[in-house]
Design a protein around this motif. Structure first.
Motif, PDB file in Angstrom:
ATOM      1  N   ALA A 178       0.916  -1.322   0.012  1.00 21.19           N
ATOM      2  CA  ALA A 178      -0.033  -0.104  -0.023  1.00 21.19           C
ATOM      3  C   ALA A 178       0.958   1.311  -0.111  1.00 21.19           C
ATOM      4  CB  ALA A 178      -0.752   0.053   1.204  1.00 21.19           C
ATOM      5  N   ALA A 180       3.871   1.417  -1.143  1.00 25.59           N
ATOM      6  CA  ALA A 180       4.623   1.680  -2.361  1.00 25.59           C
ATOM      7  C   ALA A 180       3.494   2.251  -3.324  1.00 25.59           C
ATOM      8  CB  ALA A 180       4.984   0.338  -2.862  1.00 25.59           C
ATOM      9  N   GLN A 181       2.325   2.123  -3.309  1.00 29.21           N
ATOM     10  CA  GLN A 181       1.370   2.294  -4.492  1.00 29.21           C
ATOM     11  C   GLN A 181       0.784   3.741  -3.912  1.00 29.21           C
ATOM     12  OE1 GLN A 181      -1.429  -0.814  -5.301  1.00 29.21           O
ATOM     13  NE2 GLN A 181       0.023  -2.351  -4.990  1.00 29.21           N
ATOM     14  N   ASP A 182       0.814   3.915  -2.811  1.00 26.59           N
ATOM     15  CA  ASP A 182       0.024   5.525  -2.475  1.00 26.59           C
ATOM     16  C   ASP A 182       0.144   5.656  -1.153  1.00 26.59           C
ATOM     17  OD1 ASP A 182      -1.500   7.546  -1.988  1.00 26.59           O
ATOM     18  OD2 ASP A 182      -3.154   6.849  -3.565  1.00 26.59           O
ATOM     19  N   ARG A 305       2.105  -1.524 -15.773  1.00 29.81           N
ATOM     20  CA  ARG A 305       1.149  -1.129 -14.425  1.00 29.81           C
ATOM     21  C   ARG A 305      -0.133  -1.362 -14.892  1.00 29.81           C
ATOM     22  NH1 ARG A 305       3.927   3.250 -11.279  1.00 29.81           N
ATOM     23  NH2 ARG A 305       5.951   2.723 -11.369  1.00 29.81           N
ATOM     24  N   VAL A 306      -1.012  -1.492 -13.773  1.00 26.77           N
ATOM     25  CA  VAL A 306      -2.404  -1.594 -14.126  1.00 26.77           C
ATOM     26  C   VAL A 306      -3.107  -0.126 -14.116  1.00 26.77           C
ATOM     27  CG1 VAL A 306      -4.506  -2.283 -13.188  1.00 26.77           C
ATOM     28  CG2 VAL A 306      -2.733  -3.855 -12.901  1.00 26.77           C
ATOM     29  N   ALA A 307      -3.545   0.507 -14.788  1.00 23.08           N
ATOM     30  CA  ALA A 307      -3.735   2.073 -15.077  1.00 23.08           C
ATOM     31  C   ALA A 307      -4.568   2.437 -13.830  1.00 23.08           C
ATOM     32  CB  ALA A 307      -4.307   2.088 -16.207  1.00 23.08           C
ATOM     33  N   ASP A 308      -4.202   3.274 -13.159  1.00 21.31           N
ATOM     34  CA  ASP A 308      -5.053   3.956 -11.996  1.00 21.31           C
ATOM     35  C   ASP A 308      -5.984   4.932 -12.692  1.00 21.31           C
ATOM     36  OD1 ASP A 308      -5.511   5.058  -9.724  1.00 21.31           O
ATOM     37  OD2 ASP A 308      -3.727   5.845  -9.155  1.00 21.31           O
ATOM     38  N   ARG A 309      -7.067   4.259 -13.029  1.00 20.41           N
ATOM     39  CA  ARG A 309      -8.054   5.202 -13.773  1.00 20.41           C
ATOM     40  C   ARG A 309      -8.346   6.481 -13.341  1.00 20.41           C
ATOM     41  NH1 ARG A 309     -12.344   1.107 -16.663  1.00 20.41           N
ATOM     42  NH2 ARG A 309     -11.120  -0.575 -16.830  1.00 20.41           N
ATOM     43  N   ALA A 310      -8.549   7.458 -14.078  1.00 18.35           N
ATOM     44  CA  ALA A 310      -8.606   8.883 -13.681  1.00 18.35           C
ATOM     45  C   ALA A 310     -10.124   8.931 -13.480  1.00 18.35           C
ATOM     46  CB  ALA A 310      -8.330   9.989 -14.580  1.00 18.35           C
TER      47      ALA A 310
ATOM     48  N   ARG B  88     -10.926   9.056  -4.873  1.00 22.82           N
ATOM     49  CA  ARG B  88     -10.768   7.585  -4.639  1.00 22.82           C
ATOM     50  C   ARG B  88      -9.556   7.020  -4.128  1.00 22.82           C
ATOM     51  NH1 ARG B  88     -13.103   8.053  -9.782  1.00 22.82           N
ATOM     52  NH2 ARG B  88     -11.261   7.236 -10.544  1.00 22.82           N
ATOM     53  N   PHE B  91      -5.830   1.252  -3.655  1.00 18.47           N
ATOM     54  CA  PHE B  91      -4.573   0.644  -4.075  1.00 18.47           C
ATOM     55  C   PHE B  91      -4.624  -0.192  -5.693  1.00 18.47           C
ATOM     56  CE2 PHE B  91      -4.717   1.545   0.424  1.00 18.47           C
ATOM     57  CZ  PHE B  91      -3.746   2.628   0.250  1.00 18.47           C
ATOM     58  N   PRO B  92      -4.245   0.452  -6.704  1.00 14.05           N
ATOM     59  CA  PRO B  92      -4.759  -0.154  -7.975  1.00 14.05           C
ATOM     60  C   PRO B  92      -4.190  -1.658  -8.066  1.00 14.05           C
ATOM     61  CG  PRO B  92      -3.211   1.355  -8.120  1.00 14.05           C
ATOM     62  CD  PRO B  92      -3.486   1.517  -6.726  1.00 14.05           C
ATOM     63  N   ARG B  93      -3.098  -1.777  -7.704  1.00 10.48           N
ATOM     64  CA  ARG B  93      -2.601  -3.349  -8.065  1.00 10.48           C
ATOM     65  C   ARG B  93      -2.631  -4.161  -6.952  1.00 10.48           C
ATOM     66  NH1 ARG B  93       0.628   0.645  -9.357  1.00 10.48           N
ATOM     67  NH2 ARG B  93       2.387   0.370  -7.951  1.00 10.48           N
ATOM     68  N   MET B  94      -3.693  -3.875  -5.835  1.00 11.23           N
ATOM     69  CA  MET B  94      -4.028  -4.927  -5.127  1.00 11.23           C
ATOM     70  C   MET B  94      -5.458  -5.270  -5.383  1.00 11.23           C
ATOM     71  SD  MET B  94      -2.265  -2.938  -1.697  1.00 11.23           S
ATOM     72  CE  MET B  94      -2.047  -4.586  -0.631  1.00 11.23           C
ATOM     73  N   LEU B 102      -7.211  -3.479   3.957  1.00 11.23           N
ATOM     74  CA  LEU B 102      -6.268  -2.356   4.401  1.00 11.23           C
ATOM     75  C   LEU B 102      -7.090  -1.329   5.495  1.00 11.23           C
ATOM     76  CD1 LEU B 102      -3.810  -2.037   1.255  1.00 11.23           C
ATOM     77  CD2 LEU B 102      -3.215  -2.231   3.776  1.00 11.23           C
ATOM     78  N   GLN B 143     -14.767   1.875  -8.334  1.00 12.10           N
ATOM     79  CA  GLN B 143     -13.619   2.503  -7.185  1.00 12.10           C
ATOM     80  C   GLN B 143     -14.166   3.207  -6.069  1.00 12.10           C
ATOM     81  OE1 GLN B 143     -10.297   3.734  -9.390  1.00 12.10           O
ATOM     82  NE2 GLN B 143     -10.152   2.474 -10.675  1.00 12.10           N
TER      83      GLN B 143
END
Ligand SMILES: Nc1ncnc2c1ncn2[C@@H]1O[C@H](COP(=O)(O)OP(=O)(O)OP(=O)(O)O)[C@@H](O)[C@H]1O
Ligand SMILES: [Mg+2]
Lengths: 310, 238
Positions: A178, A180-182, A305-310, B88, B91-94, B102, B143
């Motif tokens: 978590a 690492a991602q944000d 990367r899995v896109a972090d959709r906007a 939002r 955590f996109p890759r989890m 979490l 999301q």
């Protein structure tokens, strides 16, 4: 001329050593976007930690089967403490500073650690012999595992399994992902991200220390500069696999090890290339691979990367 | 009785730019309170300060009787304040399930956590169907549901929602608003930041209107809903 399966096994063994060291680069980068160029030296001091346990802590003539676990422990302690100290006193004060600052610090720290071992470790200005396991080589089918590699053969897969379990299945591991991602949102979850950063440094150092013992056993010696080329190779492995991705570090390490071994073994067979097959060219092929990856797949093998959709 | 959350003369700056210029408001336990206002008014800045992600330049924040000013961000959620951030930030890759877990990072009651994961799936069935999928593959609205479900996983006393309806279809929007009303009925206190002033004010016990760093108007949800200037500025009437 060795046959292919043997070369592949040699490559995998070499590569698993790169992978063990690469984990530290990738974990720290994944969490604080810092390329810890002192990581090669954190690996190096681990080798000296293990040697110290053997030379100065254990009684003379202790069997390697007893000594090795204790040497491993010594290596891990020295590397982890060095890494935690580096994080606390060199990197943490620079968090939020322009990126160049911690990078320069890392290079400075790297030189300082080399010089410290050179100046203060008894006999540290030369290569020091590293104790060897007795017995072997070991035959598995048609493939031979050299005595110096048997440690890697056993310990590398176990280490990687432990790491994967830790990151994917434990609460702290999830906190690490978590962060690492944000990182800000991780704080909202109640994750102490400062602590996670320390854990990332410590874990990376512990795996580097395992790599350092493997290095000592494989090459029979440790030396204050051993972290330089190996650190660069491990960094290459991390980039190759996709920096920030721990599976990438393992896979990148293995891929690099295989590529280097095969290049050394077979490139001389290509007409006109016979002078490029020597061991000293192996490093060159490793860095050629790094440059090719940076050119054609900068995100690395697993860096999608899995896109972090906007 | 004192309010659950009391904010007094709160001032927050980004470098030299003052984004929040001395606002005061309070949230009573059991209420829905909404902060509305134009883009850049300082609503998100306010919520991020309450969560400890930004340090205020001045003022007081008291939550449940304790000052939050010196509490680091990662300890705020354990005091009962949860925040579903703007945009939002799942955590996109989890996986969806890991995202929910979490939200309960600091909780130790395994069976209670399992119940609450199930409750999130009951609330938003799509999350249950996709539980093993990477959260980054969800649609924007899905999301948003996840972010809200995740914030609830800490069983907060006060839930802060920053634009939960952003980018949602009218149907989904209704569902989110209904969920907020339901949460209130179950006793959760909510601080709601919304662009959709109509929906927010209809639900809210109390509303505050922010403009460039200041609170310019406050009143009950109904009062603001019928206020001339609010109708002009935020409800698109002339
Ligand atoms: N990281 C930042 N650095 C500098 N200025 C910022 C930063 N974040 C926000 N601001 C400024 O602070 C002011 C308040 O922003 P904030 O995001 O709190 O507004 P908001 O009310 O949430 O708006 P919106 O409705 O558009 O989300 C704006 O002028 C914005 O440009
Ligand atoms: Mg906002």
């Amino acid at each position: 001329m060795n046959e292919l399966p043997q070369q592949l096994v040699n490559g995998l063994l070499l590569g698993s050593m790169y992978g063990l060291v690469a984990i530290g680069y990738t974990m720290v980068y994944g969490i604080v976007q810092l390329i810890n160029f002192a990581h090669g030296e954190i690996f190096m001091v681990g080798g000296f930690g293990a040697l110290t346990v053997y030379l100065y802590v254990l009684p003379d003539g202790t069997s390697m089967w007893v000594a090795l676990p204790l040497m491993l422990l010594g290596a891990i302690i020295v590397s982890v403490l060095t890494a935690i100290g580096a994080e606390r006193f060199a990197y943490r004060p620079l968090r939020g500073a322009p990126r160049l600052a911690p990078l320069i610090t890392a290079i400075g720290l790297s030189l300082a650690l080399q010089q410290a071992v050179w100046a203060w470790y008894p006999g540290g200005e030369d290569s020091l012999n590293f104790p060897q396991i007795e017995g072997g080589p070991f035959e598995i089918g048609s493939v031979t595992i050299q005595t110096g590699d048997i440690f890697l053969f056993v310990v590398a897969p176990i280490s990687m399994a432990i790491l994967a379990y830790f990151v994917m299945r434990t609460r702290t591991g999830r906190g690490m992902q978590a962060t690492a991602q944000d990182p800000d949102t991780a704080k909202l979850m109640g994750i102490n991200t400062d602590r996670i950063i320390v854990i990332a440094f410590a874990l990376g150092a512990a795996f580097a220390a395992v790599g350092a013992v493997a290095y000592g056993l494989k090459y029979g010696q440790v030396q204050f500069r051993m972290g330089f080329i190996l650190g660069l190779k491990a960094f290459t492995a991390a980039v190759l696999g996709g920096i920030g991705n721990i599976y990438g570090a393992m896979i990148g390490g293995l891929a690099l090890g295989i590529a280097e071994t095969l290049a050394t073994a077979y490139i001389a067979d290509i007409p006109g290339m016979h002078q490029f097959g020597s061991q000293s060219w192996a490093d060159v092929w490793a860095f050629v691979l790094l440059i090719l990856v940076l050119l054609f797949r900068p995100q690395g093998l697993l860096g999608e990367r899995v896109a972090d959709r906007a | 009785m004192t309010a659950l959350l009391e904010v007094e003369d709160l001032r927050v700056a980004y470098g030299k730019i003052q984004a929040v210029k001395g606002i005061s408001f309070s949230v009573e336990a059991g209420q829905i309170v909404t902060l509305i206002g134009t883009n850049g008014a300082g609503k998100t800045t306010t919520l991020r300060t309450l969560s400890g992600l930004l340090k205020p330049v001045g003022g007081q924040i008291r939550f449940n009787g304790k000052s939050l000013k010196k509490v680091p961000a990662h300890q705020i959620v354990s005091m009962g304040l949860a925040h579903s951030p703007e945009g939002r930030h799942i955590f996109p890759r989890m996986t969806i399930e890991d995202n929910l877990l979490l939200g309960a990072f600091l909780r130790k009651d395994k069976s209670g956590i399992e119940q609450d994961v199930q409750r999130a799936y009951d609330l938003f069935p799509i999350l249950g169907e996709r539980r093993k999928q990477a959260a980054g593959t969800l649609s924007g609205g899905e999301q948003q549901m996840l972010a809200m479900g995740r914030a609830l996983m800490s069983r907060p006393k006060l839930l802060m929602l920053d634009e939960p309806s952003m980018g949602l279809s009218p149907l989904m929007m209704q569902k989110i608003m209904a969920t907020i009303a339901e949460l209130k009925a179950q006793g959760t206190t909510i601080l709601l930041v919304e662009q959709n002033a109509q929906a927010a004010l209809s639900l809210a016990d109390r509303g505050y209107v922010m403009e460039v760093g200041n609170i310019v108007l406050s009143g009950s949800g109904q009062e603001l809903l019928h206020d001339e200037s609010v109708r002009k500025a935020y409800l698109g009437e002339d």
